[in-house]
Design a protein around this motif. Sequence first.
Motif, short mmCIF file in Angstrom:
data_model
loop_
_atom_site.label_atom_id
_atom_site.label_comp_id
_atom_site.label_asym_id
_atom_site.label_seq_id
_atom_site.Cartn_x
_atom_site.Cartn_y
_atom_site.Cartn_z
N GLN A 4 12.69 -52.93 27.71
CA GLN A 4 11.84 -52.94 26.54
C GLN A 4 12.64 -52.40 25.36
N PRO A 5 12.42 -52.91 24.16
CA PRO A 5 13.15 -52.40 23.00
C PRO A 5 12.71 -50.98 22.67
N ASN A 6 13.66 -50.15 22.17
CA ASN A 6 13.31 -48.82 21.73
C ASN A 6 12.33 -48.89 20.57
N LEU A 7 11.33 -48.02 20.59
CA LEU A 7 10.35 -47.98 19.53
C LEU A 7 10.73 -46.92 18.51
N GLY A 8 10.14 -47.01 17.32
CA GLY A 8 10.36 -45.99 16.30
C GLY A 8 9.70 -44.69 16.71
N PRO A 9 10.11 -43.57 16.09
CA PRO A 9 9.57 -42.26 16.46
C PRO A 9 8.05 -42.18 16.37
N MET A 10 7.45 -42.71 15.32
CA MET A 10 6.00 -42.61 15.17
C MET A 10 5.28 -43.43 16.23
N ALA A 11 5.78 -44.64 16.50
CA ALA A 11 5.13 -45.48 17.51
C ALA A 11 5.15 -44.82 18.88
N ALA A 12 6.26 -44.16 19.18
CA ALA A 12 6.41 -43.54 20.50
C ALA A 12 5.53 -42.32 20.67
N THR A 13 5.23 -41.63 19.58
CA THR A 13 4.48 -40.37 19.69
C THR A 13 3.06 -40.45 19.15
N ASP A 14 2.65 -41.60 18.68
CA ASP A 14 1.31 -41.72 18.08
C ASP A 14 0.21 -41.23 19.00
N LEU A 15 0.22 -41.64 20.27
CA LEU A 15 -0.84 -41.26 21.19
C LEU A 15 -0.84 -39.76 21.45
N PHE A 16 0.34 -39.22 21.76
CA PHE A 16 0.40 -37.80 22.05
C PHE A 16 0.12 -36.96 20.81
N ALA A 17 0.48 -37.47 19.64
CA ALA A 17 0.25 -36.71 18.40
C ALA A 17 -1.23 -36.39 18.21
N ARG A 18 -2.10 -37.26 18.71
CA ARG A 18 -3.53 -36.99 18.58
C ARG A 18 -3.96 -35.78 19.40
N ARG A 19 -3.24 -35.50 20.47
CA ARG A 19 -3.54 -34.32 21.28
C ARG A 19 -2.91 -33.05 20.70
N ALA A 20 -1.85 -33.24 19.89
CA ALA A 20 -1.07 -32.11 19.41
C ALA A 20 -1.78 -31.42 18.24
N THR A 21 -2.86 -30.77 18.55
CA THR A 21 -3.67 -30.08 17.55
C THR A 21 -3.37 -28.58 17.57
N LEU A 22 -3.85 -27.89 16.55
CA LEU A 22 -3.70 -26.43 16.52
C LEU A 22 -4.47 -25.80 17.67
N ALA A 23 -5.63 -26.36 18.00
CA ALA A 23 -6.42 -25.82 19.11
C ALA A 23 -5.64 -25.88 20.42
N ARG A 24 -4.95 -26.99 20.65
CA ARG A 24 -4.13 -27.12 21.87
C ARG A 24 -3.01 -26.08 21.87
N SER A 25 -2.34 -25.92 20.74
CA SER A 25 -1.25 -24.95 20.65
C SER A 25 -1.74 -23.54 20.97
N LEU A 26 -2.88 -23.16 20.41
CA LEU A 26 -3.43 -21.83 20.64
C LEU A 26 -3.87 -21.66 22.09
N ARG A 27 -4.40 -22.73 22.67
CA ARG A 27 -4.84 -22.67 24.07
C ARG A 27 -3.65 -22.44 25.00
N LEU A 28 -2.56 -23.15 24.79
CA LEU A 28 -1.38 -22.99 25.62
C LEU A 28 -0.74 -21.62 25.42
N LEU A 29 -0.74 -21.14 24.18
CA LEU A 29 -0.19 -19.81 23.91
C LEU A 29 -1.01 -18.73 24.63
N THR A 30 -2.32 -18.91 24.65
CA THR A 30 -3.19 -17.98 25.36
C THR A 30 -2.92 -17.99 26.85
N GLU A 31 -2.73 -19.18 27.42
CA GLU A 31 -2.46 -19.29 28.85
C GLU A 31 -1.14 -18.65 29.23
N PHE A 32 -0.18 -18.62 28.30
CA PHE A 32 1.13 -18.06 28.58
C PHE A 32 1.03 -16.59 29.01
#
Length: 270
Positions: A4-32
């Motif tokens: 498959q051809p390599n995709l651009g950075p935004m195309a490759a991360t679009d789906l995961f970027a929706r999960r990458a919220t501040l709430a997720r970051s704080l949740r993972l930091l708390t679990e640490f």
Amino acid sequence: MDSQPNLGPMAATDLFARRATLARSLRLLTEFRYERSQPARFYGALAADTVAMVGDLWQAIRGEPATGRTLLDVGGGPGYFAKAFTDAGLRYIGVEPDPSEVHGAATAFADAACAFVRASGMALPFADHSVDICLSSNVAEHVPRPWQLGAEMLRVTRPGGLVVLSYTVWLGPFGGHEMGLSHYLGGARAAARYTRRHGRPAKNNYGSSLFAVSAAEGLDWAASTGAMVTAFPRYHPRWAWWLTSVPLLREFLVSNLVLVLQPGSPADTT
């Protein structure tokens, strides 16, 4: 598998970027906070988040779910990732050099659709182009030749597959691991200070099981392979991903860098 051809950075991360919220970051930091007192809680949460990240990246790059694909996890540890990935429908192979970790994981998941191999990530005992996805989560900073590990990951991954290499940046706040912020005094000094305070060396001892790996080194290596798709801070919210593109600043603020690569041809693995 078709390349498959390599995709651009935004195309490759679009789906995961929706999960990458501040709430997720704080949740993972708390679990640490529970890494040592309740490892199942911490590593279970990290494993679930990693499955989501890898699944989103595969979906973006391949246009299909990762279900049924073979994933090789380099440095998989005691089995938390094995459970999460097999529950998600992937064929899981864990590679771990520590025999106690391998034995524990193999015993706990004897009936699951997974396998465990004792080996070094810098010399993977697998044929070229033999897995669909190769993952290494927070291992590169623990080996003396991290980019040899990266090259091995590319070698065993099929053209058009996915390589995800994530590691802790040395100058970030967690670069010293259990040595804390004393690593800013220098690795050797931090190790000596830890030994004096605790009467024993740190588990992740600088110079033997912990090494200084920079963000710039990882980005330069990934770019040199010709297979790089994108890179981003693993635990940051999407609006802070721009830090990866700023030299020096990224060394202190990215904390954990994810390198995403997609081998397009056998030449990409050399």
